[in-house]
Motif scaffolding. Sequence first.
Motif, PDB file in Angstrom:
ATOM      1  N   MET A   1     -43.492   4.263   1.090  1.00 57.98           N
ATOM      2  CA  MET A   1     -44.524   3.529   1.810  1.00 57.98           C
ATOM      3  C   MET A   1     -43.964   2.200   2.341  1.00 57.98           C
ATOM      4  SD  MET A   1     -47.439   5.261   1.619  1.00 57.98           S
ATOM      5  CE  MET A   1     -46.869   6.942   1.427  1.00 57.98           C
ATOM      6  N   SER A   2     -44.304   1.887   3.581  1.00 55.75           N
ATOM      7  CA  SER A   2     -44.009   0.550   4.098  1.00 55.75           C
ATOM      8  C   SER A   2     -45.008  -0.460   3.559  1.00 55.75           C
ATOM      9  CB  SER A   2     -44.057   0.543   5.628  1.00 55.75           C
ATOM     10  OG  SER A   2     -43.026   1.321   6.167  1.00 55.75           O
ATOM     11  N   LEU A   3     -46.252  -0.008   3.457  1.00 54.23           N
ATOM     12  CA  LEU A   3     -47.331  -0.838   2.913  1.00 54.23           C
ATOM     13  C   LEU A   3     -48.214   0.017   2.033  1.00 54.23           C
ATOM     14  CD1 LEU A   3     -48.525  -2.729   6.152  1.00 54.23           C
ATOM     15  CD2 LEU A   3     -47.081  -3.666   4.341  1.00 54.23           C
ATOM     16  N   GLY A   4     -48.810  -0.599   1.027  1.00 55.49           N
ATOM     17  CA  GLY A   4     -49.787   0.095   0.214  1.00 55.49           C
ATOM     18  C   GLY A   4     -49.182   1.151  -0.691  1.00 55.49           C
ATOM     19  N   ARG A   5     -49.940   2.218  -0.886  1.00 54.32           N
ATOM     20  CA  ARG A   5     -49.573   3.237  -1.868  1.00 54.32           C
ATOM     21  C   ARG A   5     -50.083   4.607  -1.405  1.00 54.32           C
ATOM     22  NH1 ARG A   5     -54.211   4.731  -4.220  1.00 54.32           N
ATOM     23  NH2 ARG A   5     -55.994   3.281  -4.155  1.00 54.32           N
ATOM     24  N   PRO A   6     -49.606   5.694  -2.029  1.00 54.84           N
ATOM     25  CA  PRO A   6     -50.155   7.027  -1.727  1.00 54.84           C
ATOM     26  C   PRO A   6     -51.444   7.285  -2.505  1.00 54.84           C
ATOM     27  CG  PRO A   6     -48.328   7.216  -3.253  1.00 54.84           C
ATOM     28  CD  PRO A   6     -48.422   5.754  -2.884  1.00 54.84           C
ATOM     29  N   PHE A   7     -51.959   8.521  -2.408  1.00 56.45           N
ATOM     30  CA  PHE A   7     -53.199   8.877  -3.091  1.00 56.45           C
ATOM     31  C   PHE A   7     -52.974   9.021  -4.594  1.00 56.45           C
ATOM     32  CE2 PHE A   7     -53.264  11.517   0.933  1.00 56.45           C
ATOM     33  CZ  PHE A   7     -53.872  10.529   1.679  1.00 56.45           C
ATOM     34  N   THR A   8     -54.037   8.929  -5.317  1.00 53.61           N
ATOM     35  CA  THR A   8     -54.047   9.286  -6.736  1.00 53.61           C
ATOM     36  C   THR A   8     -54.809  10.600  -6.898  1.00 53.61           C
ATOM     37  OG1 THR A   8     -56.114   8.099  -7.180  1.00 53.61           O
ATOM     38  CG2 THR A   8     -54.054   6.849  -7.379  1.00 53.61           C
TER      39      THR A   8
ATOM     40  N   GLU B   1     -43.375  23.233 -10.985  1.00 49.18           N
ATOM     41  CA  GLU B   1     -44.016  21.953 -11.259  1.00 49.18           C
ATOM     42  C   GLU B   1     -44.258  21.232  -9.937  1.00 49.18           C
ATOM     43  OE1 GLU B   1     -41.354  19.835 -13.781  1.00 49.18           O
ATOM     44  OE2 GLU B   1     -39.813  19.567 -12.249  1.00 49.18           O
ATOM     45  N   LYS B   2     -45.100  20.211  -9.994  1.00 48.31           N
ATOM     46  CA  LYS B   2     -45.445  19.426  -8.791  1.00 48.31           C
ATOM     47  C   LYS B   2     -45.937  20.328  -7.663  1.00 48.31           C
ATOM     48  CE  LYS B   2     -42.005  15.830  -9.817  1.00 48.31           C
ATOM     49  NZ  LYS B   2     -40.824  15.094  -9.314  1.00 48.31           N
ATOM     50  N   LEU B   3     -46.746  21.308  -8.014  1.00 51.31           N
ATOM     51  CA  LEU B   3     -47.286  22.213  -7.006  1.00 51.31           C
ATOM     52  C   LEU B   3     -48.148  21.423  -6.028  1.00 51.31           C
ATOM     53  CD1 LEU B   3     -47.235  25.271  -6.406  1.00 51.31           C
ATOM     54  CD2 LEU B   3     -49.433  25.434  -7.555  1.00 51.31           C
ATOM     55  N   SER B   4     -47.856  21.569  -4.751  1.00 57.28           N
ATOM     56  CA  SER B   4     -48.546  20.791  -3.735  1.00 57.28           C
ATOM     57  C   SER B   4     -48.858  21.674  -2.547  1.00 57.28           C
ATOM     58  CB  SER B   4     -47.677  19.610  -3.291  1.00 57.28           C
ATOM     59  OG  SER B   4     -48.349  18.814  -2.334  1.00 57.28           O
TER      60      SER B   4
ATOM     61  N   CYS C   1     -49.790  14.996  -5.220  1.00 58.35           N
ATOM     62  CA  CYS C   1     -48.361  14.841  -5.525  1.00 58.35           C
ATOM     63  C   CYS C   1     -47.481  15.115  -4.303  1.00 58.35           C
ATOM     64  CB  CYS C   1     -47.957  15.764  -6.674  1.00 58.35           C
ATOM     65  SG  CYS C   1     -48.221  17.518  -6.347  1.00 58.35           S
ATOM     66  N   PHE C   2     -48.089  15.229  -3.132  1.00 65.35           N
ATOM     67  CA  PHE C   2     -47.337  15.515  -1.909  1.00 65.35           C
ATOM     68  C   PHE C   2     -46.253  14.476  -1.668  1.00 65.35           C
ATOM     69  CE2 PHE C   2     -46.767  14.629   2.609  1.00 65.35           C
ATOM     70  CZ  PHE C   2     -46.476  15.872   3.130  1.00 65.35           C
ATOM     71  N   PHE C   3     -46.605  13.200  -1.788  1.00 66.16           N
ATOM     72  CA  PHE C   3     -45.648  12.140  -1.470  1.00 66.16           C
ATOM     73  C   PHE C   3     -44.527  12.084  -2.503  1.00 66.16           C
ATOM     74  CE2 PHE C   3     -49.624  10.887   0.550  1.00 66.16           C
ATOM     75  CZ  PHE C   3     -49.195  10.611   1.838  1.00 66.16           C
ATOM     76  N   GLU C   4     -44.850  12.361  -3.753  1.00 65.87           N
ATOM     77  CA  GLU C   4     -43.815  12.376  -4.784  1.00 65.87           C
ATOM     78  C   GLU C   4     -42.847  13.519  -4.565  1.00 65.87           C
ATOM     79  OE1 GLU C   4     -43.386  12.817  -9.662  1.00 65.87           O
ATOM     80  OE2 GLU C   4     -45.354  12.944  -8.678  1.00 65.87           O
ATOM     81  N   LEU C   5     -43.371  14.690  -4.221  1.00 66.49           N
ATOM     82  CA  LEU C   5     -42.528  15.868  -4.058  1.00 66.49           C
ATOM     83  C   LEU C   5     -41.611  15.736  -2.842  1.00 66.49           C
ATOM     84  CD1 LEU C   5     -41.794  18.683  -5.054  1.00 66.49           C
ATOM     85  CD2 LEU C   5     -43.680  19.594  -3.718  1.00 66.49           C
ATOM     86  N   THR C   6     -42.109  15.148  -1.762  1.00 67.79           N
ATOM     87  CA  THR C   6     -41.303  15.014  -0.545  1.00 67.79           C
ATOM     88  C   THR C   6     -40.479  13.735  -0.516  1.00 67.79           C
ATOM     89  OG1 THR C   6     -43.149  13.953   0.635  1.00 67.79           O
ATOM     90  CG2 THR C   6     -42.955  16.351   0.797  1.00 67.79           C
ATOM     91  N   GLY C   7     -40.648  12.877  -1.512  1.00 62.30           N
ATOM     92  CA  GLY C   7     -39.883  11.637  -1.556  1.00 62.30           C
ATOM     93  C   GLY C   7     -40.289  10.641  -0.492  1.00 62.30           C
ATOM     94  N   ALA C   8     -41.513  10.770   0.034  1.00 57.87           N
ATOM     95  CA  ALA C   8     -41.974   9.865   1.084  1.00 57.87           C
ATOM     96  C   ALA C   8     -42.269   8.487   0.500  1.00 57.87           C
ATOM     97  CB  ALA C   8     -43.228  10.430   1.752  1.00 57.87           C
TER      98      ALA C   8
ATOM     99  N   PHE D   1     -42.860  14.548   7.581  1.00 57.31           N
ATOM    100  CA  PHE D   1     -43.211  15.881   7.084  1.00 57.31           C
ATOM    101  C   PHE D   1     -44.729  16.005   6.966  1.00 57.31           C
ATOM    102  CE2 PHE D   1     -43.559  19.140   3.729  1.00 57.31           C
ATOM    103  CZ  PHE D   1     -42.711  20.102   4.257  1.00 57.31           C
ATOM    104  N   PRO D   2     -45.313  17.155   7.313  1.00 54.32           N
ATOM    105  CA  PRO D   2     -44.675  18.436   7.638  1.00 54.32           C
ATOM    106  C   PRO D   2     -44.388  18.660   9.115  1.00 54.32           C
ATOM    107  CG  PRO D   2     -47.008  18.759   7.318  1.00 54.32           C
ATOM    108  CD  PRO D   2     -46.761  17.304   7.051  1.00 54.32           C
ATOM    109  N   SER D   3     -44.701  17.679   9.989  1.00 59.16           N
ATOM    110  CA  SER D   3     -44.436  17.852  11.405  1.00 59.16           C
ATOM    111  C   SER D   3     -44.340  16.485  12.051  1.00 59.16           C
ATOM    112  CB  SER D   3     -45.555  18.669  12.072  1.00 59.16           C
ATOM    113  OG  SER D   3     -45.462  18.603  13.481  1.00 59.16           O
TER     114      SER D   3
END
Length: 799
Positions: free
Chosen positions: A127-134, A89-92, A118-125, A187-189
């Motif tokens: 946000m300081s401001l705003g939001r990740p992608f949809t 699940e959460k294939l990214s 779902c990259f940010f959800e999977l890595t637990g990243a 992540f990833p670098s």
Amino acid sequence: MVEDLRLGFRHLRRTPGFWVVCVLILALGVGANATMYTTIRGLIFAPLEAVLSDRAVVLTASNPGQGRSQTPLSLPDLLDLGERTATLEKLSGYQWTTVTLTGVKEAERMHGAQVSACFFELTGASMSLGRPFTVDESRPGRSQVIVLTDGLWKRKFAADPGIIGRTIQLDGVSHTVIGVAAPRVWFPSTETQFYTPLVPDPGAPRARRTVRAFAQLKPGIFLGQANQEAASIAGQLSAQFPDTNAGWQIQASTPYEGMITENDRLAVKLIFLVTAGVLLIACANLANLLLARAVSRTREMAVRLALGADRWRLIRLSLAETLWIAIPAAGVAVLVSYWAGDLLLHSFNSTMSPPDRLVDLRVVMFAMLVALASTLLFGLTPALRVLKPQLAAALVEGGTRAGTGRWSRRLAGVFVVVQVALALAALGFGGLLLRTVANLHRMNPGFQTANMAMVVARAELWKHRTPAQYRAYFEELVRQVAAAPGVEAAAAFSVVPQVQGDGALTTLVLDGQPVTAAGERPSATYIAVTAGALETLRVRVLAGRGITVSDTESSPRVAVINQTMARRYWPAGDPIGKRFRAEMLGQDWITVAGVFADVKPAVLVRPSSPQFFIAYARQPVPEATVVARTKGDVEAVLPDIQRVVRTFDPEQPALFTSIDIENYRDLRGGRTLVGIQTAFGLLALALSGVGLFALLSYSVRQRMGEIGIRVALGAGRADVLALVFGYGFRLVAAGFGFGLVVGLLMAKAASSLLYEVSAADPLTYGVSAAMLAVVALLACLLPARAAARADPAAVLRVL
């Protein structure tokens, strides 16, 4: 127990020198292990644990027939895997991208990642401001949004809180800032400066494997099940798309196995093995010291028992003394790991983000447990043995022949043999690594590296939109760099061989040879170069010619192949004039125009593989590196090259460096590994010398009666010296035998890390053995002289 601790402290306080030596010896062994635990955890485990959960898996492709492993997936394969999986699940996925940021101060080249929704959800990243992608923003036409890293936000936008909703220019395309990642998101670098959506394009080439994929196991699913399913889906894709997927497999693995190379994992294991050896040497030294102390206290123990002391009370007293050694040693070890671990963290090249400089509680617990276990195992064993002999004899004879001397000397001798064996193994393996790095430093990469400047440049896409424009841009840039003061020759490369990589991989169809299935076809890497590339690098042309100005966009397509490709695919005849097709370069036949001497691959310890150069005019790319051979020192000419490039294109955010600097950066981690191994080898050598000295000193004291009798019966000073030296060197010889076996096994297991040196190199092990022999000689000298100078009359009066 409090009373036992008080008495134990009082006993050790009477011999502060003994106490300090025991603490320092144990602290060295435990501190070395704690330091390496801190370093490896900080470099590898902690960063991965911070971004990926326990159920995370990494998905990679491999093709055994082509010798490829841990390869990224293609975007269509990732999409098919996501549609067919029942275990994940959460294939990214993510792939690297390089863009130019304009409109903010100076133009700047930036490295970023195109990531799934779902990259940010999977890595637990966070946000300081705003939001990740949809998911909707990852669709074609909706993907012009961007998330900035905290570092880029602060550096380029002065931490402006109003950045959300602002438009910035990347490669001339407007992107809307929708979020700023938290400070520790890397992540990833650590080189990642921004994130943009990875557009799920099923029509992308399946042969272009650039997407690094990871996912999460569904609840109740184990890694083996996911692996079986991935292999099954890979088989389906191979049957469905034989031209691109035949022979390719997909594996699901842990983040450590999937993201860390096999050689790096081997290096980690060897480092832990060597540090464990140092700990064992330190513990053996501690055991010898405690054994000598326990035997010297045989009469004291006998008196205590005769006065009614309980045997277990005496054992508790010994336990209390070992605790007074273990606890300070653990404290010193933690301090060592705090300082040395932080130093080592910054000595390795790492694309992961190490943790803040804090003492990990797990390191503290690790040091405490190892110190306690070591002192209990190696400290109580002698004490228990001393309590067992005939203590009545100890009262009568004063402990000199209480039945424990022979057993204790044998046990101590075993400890010394182990120390010498481990020291020789550590020194020998360290010597092999040292010679490997020296060989890599001296090796001939196949071209001349001195006085070679590099300009990593990019034909900006908003100004140069077609291949013809890329071609014109770099041909003119090369011409102007070649005309700069102090420059002898210049050429452009899509990838500088050996320094930046081996080029793009492609399968081949050889003219006149049977066409095999896609998964069984021959393969080679290719690099696009401008005219004069071989001459600029000074690569030897063995037959035919190199790429010249006559190789234009309208001329027949030609290639210059390396010697390995010529031997492998045309072993029976002259390859000049032979033809082949390359899957990644279309269906045109490519004619071999020349053969050049092999250039070492990017992974230096690997053998050369088939490689060919093609004309940049026929395969232009927007990003390339201009290599300039200078007439003198690169540092003196580089400012003129920079001025020429800035004048030619003021908005060009080029990277200016040299081949020597890049080569040093590549070898830096290897040098650090050799430094660690050498330091541990020398530490093992010193500890072994201390252990041998302690044993011989103890043995001489135990055998003074025997030595006195020998001298009284006519033995000379030389006989006494021979007795002590002979005993010491018998132990060293036994240690040499075992150490050679251990060292050869280590070197054979790590043969993939060695370069142009045999795992059984006699010179390396001979030098290591000679160093140990010198240390052993010095360790034997003082006890032997003490024995030779003993007054036999005084010795016999004591008996």
